[in-house]
Design a protein around this motif. Sequence first.
Motif, PDB file in Angstrom:
ATOM      1  N   PHE A 142       0.839  -1.199   0.000  1.00  0.00           N
ATOM      2  CA  PHE A 142       0.000   0.000   0.000  1.00  0.00           C
ATOM      3  C   PHE A 142       0.872   1.246   0.000  1.00  0.00           C
ATOM      4  N   VAL A 143       0.254   2.375  -0.339  1.00  0.00           N
ATOM      5  CA  VAL A 143       0.889   3.689  -0.249  1.00  0.00           C
ATOM      6  C   VAL A 143       0.064   4.551   0.688  1.00  0.00           C
ATOM      7  N   TRP A 144       0.694   5.599   1.225  1.00  0.00           N
ATOM      8  CA  TRP A 144      -0.052   6.571   2.017  1.00  0.00           C
ATOM      9  C   TRP A 144       0.578   7.945   1.863  1.00  0.00           C
ATOM     10  N   THR A 145      -0.237   8.959   2.076  1.00  0.00           N
ATOM     11  CA  THR A 145       0.183  10.358   2.086  1.00  0.00           C
ATOM     12  C   THR A 145      -0.989  11.177   2.590  1.00  0.00           C
ATOM     13  N   GLY A 146      -0.855  12.496   2.565  1.00  0.00           N
ATOM     14  CA  GLY A 146      -1.950  13.386   2.917  1.00  0.00           C
ATOM     15  C   GLY A 146      -1.774  14.738   2.255  1.00  0.00           C
ATOM     16  N   ASP A 147      -2.764  15.623   2.448  1.00  0.00           N
ATOM     17  CA  ASP A 147      -2.614  17.041   2.103  1.00  0.00           C
ATOM     18  C   ASP A 147      -2.714  17.284   0.597  1.00  0.00           C
ATOM     19  N   THR A 148      -3.944  17.405   0.102  1.00  0.00           N
ATOM     20  CA  THR A 148      -4.207  17.596  -1.323  1.00  0.00           C
ATOM     21  C   THR A 148      -4.766  18.988  -1.597  1.00  0.00           C
ATOM     22  N   ALA A 149      -4.068  19.748  -2.451  1.00  0.00           N
ATOM     23  CA  ALA A 149      -4.507  21.069  -2.935  1.00  0.00           C
ATOM     24  C   ALA A 149      -4.527  22.101  -1.817  1.00  0.00           C
ATOM     25  N   GLY A 150      -3.422  22.175  -1.065  1.00  0.00           N
ATOM     26  CA  GLY A 150      -3.318  23.137   0.019  1.00  0.00           C
ATOM     27  C   GLY A 150      -2.325  24.243  -0.250  1.00  0.00           C
ATOM     28  N   GLN A 151      -2.444  25.322   0.553  1.00  0.00           N
ATOM     29  CA  GLN A 151      -1.553  26.478   0.497  1.00  0.00           C
ATOM     30  C   GLN A 151      -1.588  27.194  -0.854  1.00  0.00           C
ATOM     31  N   GLY A 152      -2.700  27.066  -1.562  1.00  0.00           N
ATOM     32  CA  GLY A 152      -2.870  27.760  -2.834  1.00  0.00           C
ATOM     33  C   GLY A 152      -2.404  26.992  -4.047  1.00  0.00           C
ATOM     34  N   TRP A 153      -1.875  25.772  -3.855  1.00  0.00           N
ATOM     35  CA  TRP A 153      -1.371  24.971  -4.974  1.00  0.00           C
ATOM     36  C   TRP A 153      -2.430  23.954  -5.378  1.00  0.00           C
ATOM     37  N   GLY A 154      -3.152  24.246  -6.444  1.00  0.00           N
ATOM     38  CA  GLY A 154      -4.200  23.365  -6.928  1.00  0.00           C
ATOM     39  C   GLY A 154      -3.756  22.546  -8.121  1.00  0.00           C
ATOM     40  N   ILE A 155      -4.683  22.302  -9.026  1.00  0.00           N
ATOM     41  CA  ILE A 155      -4.396  21.533 -10.245  1.00  0.00           C
ATOM     42  C   ILE A 155      -3.735  22.461 -11.264  1.00  0.00           C
ATOM     43  N   ASN A 156      -2.485  22.189 -11.592  1.00  0.00           N
ATOM     44  CA  ASN A 156      -1.749  22.986 -12.568  1.00  0.00           C
ATOM     45  C   ASN A 156      -1.600  22.162 -13.848  1.00  0.00           C
ATOM     46  N   PRO A 157      -2.430  22.393 -14.870  1.00  0.00           N
ATOM     47  CA  PRO A 157      -2.341  21.605 -16.105  1.00  0.00           C
ATOM     48  C   PRO A 157      -0.994  21.750 -16.807  1.00  0.00           C
ATOM     49  N   ASP A 158      -0.301  22.886 -16.615  1.00  0.00           N
ATOM     50  CA  ASP A 158       0.998  23.082 -17.252  1.00  0.00           C
ATOM     51  C   ASP A 158       2.013  22.033 -16.803  1.00  0.00           C
ATOM     52  N   LEU A 159       1.845  21.522 -15.572  1.00  0.00           N
ATOM     53  CA  LEU A 159       2.767  20.534 -15.013  1.00  0.00           C
ATOM     54  C   LEU A 159       2.216  19.108 -15.065  1.00  0.00           C
ATOM     55  N   GLY A 160       1.067  18.937 -15.705  1.00  0.00           N
ATOM     56  CA  GLY A 160       0.465  17.608 -15.738  1.00  0.00           C
ATOM     57  C   GLY A 160      -0.423  17.319 -14.554  1.00  0.00           C
ATOM     58  N   GLY A 161      -0.864  18.373 -13.849  1.00  0.00           N
ATOM     59  CA  GLY A 161      -1.784  18.175 -12.738  1.00  0.00           C
ATOM     60  C   GLY A 161      -1.087  17.656 -11.499  1.00  0.00           C
ATOM     61  N   MET A 162      -1.826  16.926 -10.677  1.00  0.00           N
ATOM     62  CA  MET A 162      -1.306  16.412  -9.408  1.00  0.00           C
ATOM     63  C   MET A 162      -0.492  15.154  -9.678  1.00  0.00           C
ATOM     64  N   ARG A 163       0.722  15.337 -10.149  1.00  0.00           N
ATOM     65  CA  ARG A 163       1.502  14.246 -10.715  1.00  0.00           C
ATOM     66  C   ARG A 163       2.017  13.257  -9.678  1.00  0.00           C
ATOM     67  N   THR A 164       2.069  13.632  -8.391  1.00  0.00           N
ATOM     68  CA  THR A 164       2.492  12.659  -7.384  1.00  0.00           C
ATOM     69  C   THR A 164       1.486  11.528  -7.263  1.00  0.00           C
TER      70      THR A 164
END
Length: 546
Positions: A142-164
Amino acid sequence: MDSPQLALPTVSRRTLLAGAAAGATTALAAPHVAGLTTSRPELTSGLQFGDVSTDAGIVWSRSSVPGRMLVSLTDDTGRTRRLEGPWTDPSRDNTAKLQLTGLRPGARHEVTVSFVDDEGREGERATGSFITGDDTDGATSFVWTGDTAGQGWGINPDLGGMRTYAAMAAPEPDFFIHSGDTIYADGPLEETVIESDGQVWRNLLIDEVTRVAQELGEFRGRHRYNLLDANVRQLAARVPVIAQWDDHETTNNWYPGELLDDDRYTERRVDVLADRARRAFFEYQPLADGHGRRPWTPAGGGRIHRTIKRGRHLDVFSLDMRTHKGPNTANTEHRTTPLLGRAQLNWLIRELRGSTATWKVIAADLPLGLVVPDGELAQEGVGNADPGRPLGREQEIALLLSAIKQYKITGVLFVTADVHYCAAHHYDPSRAAFKDFEPFWELVAGPVNAGTFGPNDLDATFGPRVEFQKVAGEPGESPRAGNQFFGHVDIDSEGVLTASLRDAVGTVLWSREMQPAAPGPIIDTGVHTGSALQSARTRLDALLGV
């Protein structure tokens, strides 16, 4: 490494913000209006799976119009079942989920989802798959992480979106623990952000993410926003999630009964905001009611802490460290200050005692040994910056650790997020002020698409030591810098566990192999539970001088 392409509607950011373009329908459907002709049901947000155990799980999707969910389920033998799910409408934001039962352990299941409207027209179909936990071989990952689209950093299509999210999908894990802050309801997004080096970060926007969430529709929109990202949807269609919540699903560092001092809010009663946030969370996250029996409904309520059995070698215990939390004081009270609450703490000890799995992973939405201040005087987390005996919220954790030792519970591993950097912490009573526990590991990973921070100070009460950490180059660092983190755990058929911490593109930063505990005497887990636990409490109270 090339960034994955982001499949999004061909509309501008300003058009999405205004909600005026017909082309946005596939991403974010307009509410159904009675009396108007509508198209066939479309799936606005793909499909998700959640809380998949050895024999059960949840499938989730969202329709563009009111309709009934239809599910086709095929296991690895080729047997197909066609299931009828619930009817959904705007009262649930057109979301629906269905409990799948009677699944084959250790098998891949293919699932197709669609909706049929009130005129009997079936709409768009989406297909995904998941693997159930294995009772026999027991190997899993399994994988784990947290914290999606915080501190003003949302989906940036120029970078391929939420690439992590794509990096997490690459090793083909069996499931994903989202350790809280699944959204940032209190963090408005702007169309552009100037980064510290002068580069321009460009956010995809919808109306609901441009202000703090207060109304139910705004909380729903935050969850819907993340599902605009192709990386998120692709992971969700192949890797079931165990979703937790923390503070930002509602507002920063909140606790029950709090009154906000924040001019951005017209509704300042956190209990009101949290009720709306909780409803949106259960509508959009594929989890059951906490007892594993049925999906949550507004009428039926729901519980976030729950156990997910993943087979011979792994049980996951998902905690809720927000709903029952006491106020953010200095956290130095001699009385026990609520964090889990007595009912949840009893449940966790009981479930750990009853587990026969080689490894017991406790998914916590707050770290145990890190100091997380809330302003100048208050503390948000477990640690209180006092290295002495357990005080405040630390007392519940002391009771838990003491019970794990008393009942000879082995194979306990804590995984968490929250602090926006990655770290491996080893806890040992030889270094601790409180010594009634066995050594254990806590692994911290995140953010997945948010600002990076760290490091936080360690509180010495439970004897933590930093074995590894990687932090931001500057506070609130942009995801473009690559300091986004997730953890990966692989358990082989012999029960050997290999844990690693990885960066935004999946590079392994730290890894450790952990051996399963040697077989020991059978411990009676079904008799005198109440008196034994009371004995542990009495002994702990004596240690604390209460």
